[in-house]
Design an enzyme around this catalytic site. Structure first.
Site, short mmCIF file in Angstrom:
data_model
loop_
_atom_site.label_atom_id
_atom_site.label_comp_id
_atom_site.label_asym_id
_atom_site.label_seq_id
_atom_site.Cartn_x
_atom_site.Cartn_y
_atom_site.Cartn_z
N ASP A 161 -13.22 1.04 12.29
CA ASP A 161 -13.59 1.08 10.86
C ASP A 161 -13.88 -0.33 10.35
O ASP A 161 -13.39 -0.74 9.30
CB ASP A 161 -12.47 1.73 10.05
N LYS A 205 0.85 -1.18 0.00
CA LYS A 205 0.00 0.00 0.00
C LYS A 205 0.89 1.24 0.00
O LYS A 205 1.61 1.52 0.95
CB LYS A 205 -0.90 0.01 1.23
#
Length: 676
Positions: free
Chosen positions: A480, A385
């Site tokens: 989240d 990422k």
């Protein structure tokens, strides 16, 4: 011989030390050689004496390193970063036996803490006084392997901790990295057994995981000072130090060197003081008045001979420290610590090579892009990422993800392999999840999983979240939880991912600061918007999991503006009405009649998780129990807050309406800020 000022300084020094010696012997004579510390009991242990002490005992009793914490049934001691139960003390052979308090002996499948560091380094200090010394004969080492180990008989399988693609093993003796198979990762280690035990070797031959656990539960031994090295009386230490100082003086003057004669007259007194001072330091006791008197001549000597040079060195070191502190930013300071205890730090050139110049792109998000990487020569695959400069803010999200995932080792939590940080170029390297995220399966037009598999995936997610809440020294709140952040490996084992919003808090701390209020609309718990619904805690993750569970059961997003009817627009409200319709006048909903038993169970558990007030929701461990049980024993919860007001009790209607209005307004503000 020497200048007059130095000679006067030495004469004053010797006179004060003679006075101090007289005070030492007088004080010891008054005490009569008795330290005034009778034996004591602690937990189940009886007749405990030096070097052990209790909390609150006089400072002259025992040694600070051997301080015991006492309860009605247990005695504890601190060794390095851990707390241990003291199960037995053997004064004859000068050792005691301890057991890690965090090792759950009542569990059917226990695993030691991964970050426990039980070993002490030194045995003797420079003055000949003893320190704590662990003498464990054996070490049990735990590892998590991506495939079964078939070529190493030393690896004992731990079936109760293993899964389809995660094989946990334990072996004994050497826990070095070289002993690990290339496809295995370190989980934990714990010492056990005696230093010299012939029976132990016989017991370990052909031992299974259960046999090794039985040996671990007996603890390991820690040696303490033998009788001649235990805390002596003050007069005995003074005599020892005086004899050493005299020998030092005679040795120096036996040589014809002028320098040695100078050392004999000016250093023999300081040699005596350092020896005596080492006694008080070794036993962690407060220096009495005698030591304060001896400190006076040392101060005079330092003032006369050694003031300017140490002062110059001190100023230089302070200058270097301040200069270094100013030039290092917050992220770099964190990474220097993380590099020693966490994942591997890669250079940016390594990231470029790992991703073949960012050739294979897996996805794009607000945080940046994700690329597929291959590490040669083994050919292991990773997901890289790349964080964009505007998404990493001041490095807070980057630090949060590395610090959180760097300490997590669980089959249902994605593993952080490494990271990169060079100026504004930052990257996170994860284990590769070939099946991507959960959302593309549960929202698919075709049914991707059987109900049994869907229940298994839900249970895996719950285990991962429960580990974050209960499995670490600090509880980790994810904030989240949603389908997009649940990744699936090659065997469709779910793993909780994306810890950019995660926060660490002390376990059991039910209050979380308001600055943590963030997440994804549709999964945010009500207390994240208005504190009138309760405090922000681990129950906030339970709410998000409940919304995820309802989407898994319904095979659709909870809020669907394109639904066939307006009543079906919000799935949780619609399915609650269908489930409760069964009990009204014997009428059975045709939807419920066709509903699979596991689908109904997932819906009921999801409705329990999304209760309006946090105190009404179950914990993640309770959610796991419901997922593992059958559907028959589940009761329907109260109507959640999102449903129409007609079902709300009359006495609560005004209060609920005002709170819902506040939440609606604050949601609008959050959405407007996100659009900006």
């Amino acid at each position: 011989m020497g200048n007059p000022g130095a000679f006067r300084c030495s004469v004053t020094l010797q006179a004060l030390i003679v006075f101090s010696l007289i005070a030492v012997f007088a004080a010891d004579h008054v005490q009569g050689g008795d330290d005034g510390c009778p034996p004591f009991s602690c937990g189940h242990l009886q007749d405990i004496s030096s070097p052990f002490r209790r909390r609150g005992d006089p400072l002259e009793c025992g040694v600070g390193a051997y301080e015991l914490g006492c309860t009605s049934s247990k005695a504890t001691i601190h060794i390095n970063t851990g707390t241990y139960y003291v199960t037995a003390i053997n004064y004859t052979n000068s050792y005691f036996r301890v057991m890690d308090t965090n090792f759950d002996t009542n569990s059917s499948c226990p695993l030691p803490l991964w970050n426990r560091l039980p070993y002490a380094g030194s045995i003797l200090d420079s003055h000949g006084f003893w320190d704590l010394s662990i003498r464990s004969g054996y070490t049990a080492c735990f590892a998590n392997c991506s495939r079964a180990v078939t070529n190493n008989g030393a690896y004992k399988p731990v079936d109760c901790l293993s899964a389809d693609n995660s094989h946990v093993y334990v072996w004994v003796y050497d826990c070095s990295v070289q002993e690990l198979e290339p496809y295995c990762g370190y989980l934990a280690m714990i010492p056990f057994g005696d230093e010299y035990s012939s029976n132990m070797q016989l017991q370990l031959q052909g031992a299974s995981y259960a046999d090794i656990i039985q040996l671990i539960t007996k603890g390991f031994t820690v040696h303490f000072p033998e009788e001649e090295y235990r805390k002596p009386s003050l007069s005995k230490v003074t005599n020892i130090c005086l004899n050493n100082s005299t020998s030092y003086f005679k040795e120096l003057i036996s040589h014809a060197s002028f320098v040695n004669w100078i050392r004999a007259f000016f250093w023999s007194d300081i040699y005596f003081y350092r020896c005596l001072d080492g006694y008080f330091i070794s036993y962690h006791t407060t220096r009495p008045v005698v030591a304060q008197l001896i400190a006076v001549p040392k101060f005079l000597f330092v003032l006369c001979r050694f003031l300017l040079a140490p002062l110059a060195v001190w100023i230089f070191l302070v200058y270097k420290y301040l200069k270094t502190r100013i030039t290092i930013d917050a992220v770099e300071k964190f990474l220097r610590i993380q590099q020693m205890i966490g994942p591997t730090r890669y250079a940016y050139t390594d990231i470029v090579a790992l991703t073949s110049h960012f050739r294979d792109k897996l996805g794009q998000g607000g945080y940046g892009s994700v690329y597929k990487g291959v590490l040669l020569p083994g050919g292991a695959h990773f997901a890289v990422k790349m964080l964009e400069g505007n998404s990493s803010c001041n490095g807070d999200d980057f630090i949060s993800e590395v610090s959180t995932l760097g300490r997590i080792h669980h089959v249902n939590v994605v593993r952080l392999v490494g990271f990169c940080s060079e100026e504004l170029r930052r990257a996170l390297v994860y284990e590769y999840m070939p099946h991507g995220s959960l959302d593309k399966y549960i929202f698919s037009a075709e049914k991707s999983f059987s109900w049994d598999k869907l229940n298994e995936i839900a249970l895996g997610i719950a285990r991962g979240i429960n580990y974050l809440h209960q499995g670490c020294d600090m509880q980790i709140l994810h904030f989240d939880i949603k389908p997009h952040n649940i990744l699936l490996d090659s065997n469709f084992v779910p793993k909780v991912a994306d810890f950019g919003l995660a926060k660490l808090y002390p376990r059991g701390d039910s209050f979380v600061p308001l600055s943590a209020m963030r997440g994804t609309i549709g999964y945010i718990a009500p207390e994240m918007i208005s504190r009138s619904f309760g405090v922000i805690s681990s129950k906030s993750d339970v709410y998000s999991f409940g919304m995820l569970l309802l989407e898994m059961a319904g095979g659709r997003r909870n809020a669907d503006p394109n639904a066939a009817t307006s009543s079906q627009g919000y799935y949780p409200s619609w399915v609650y009405d269908q489930l409760t319709l069964q009990g009204e006048a014997g009428e059975i909903s045709p939807v419920i009649a066709d509903m699979h038993e596991l689908e109904k169970k997932l819906c009921v558990i999801g409705l329990w998780c999304i209760q309006m007030r946090s105190r009404d929701r179950p914990t993640m461990s309770e959610v796991m129990e419901m997922l593992e049980a059958g559907a028959d024993g589940l009761q329907m919860p109260s109507r959640p807050f999102f449903c129409d007001e007609g079902h709300i009790h009359v006495e609560d209607s005004y209060h609920f309406t005002s709170e819902l209005t506040t939440v609606s307004e604050e949601f609008t503000v959050v959405l407007e800020e996100d659009e900006e």
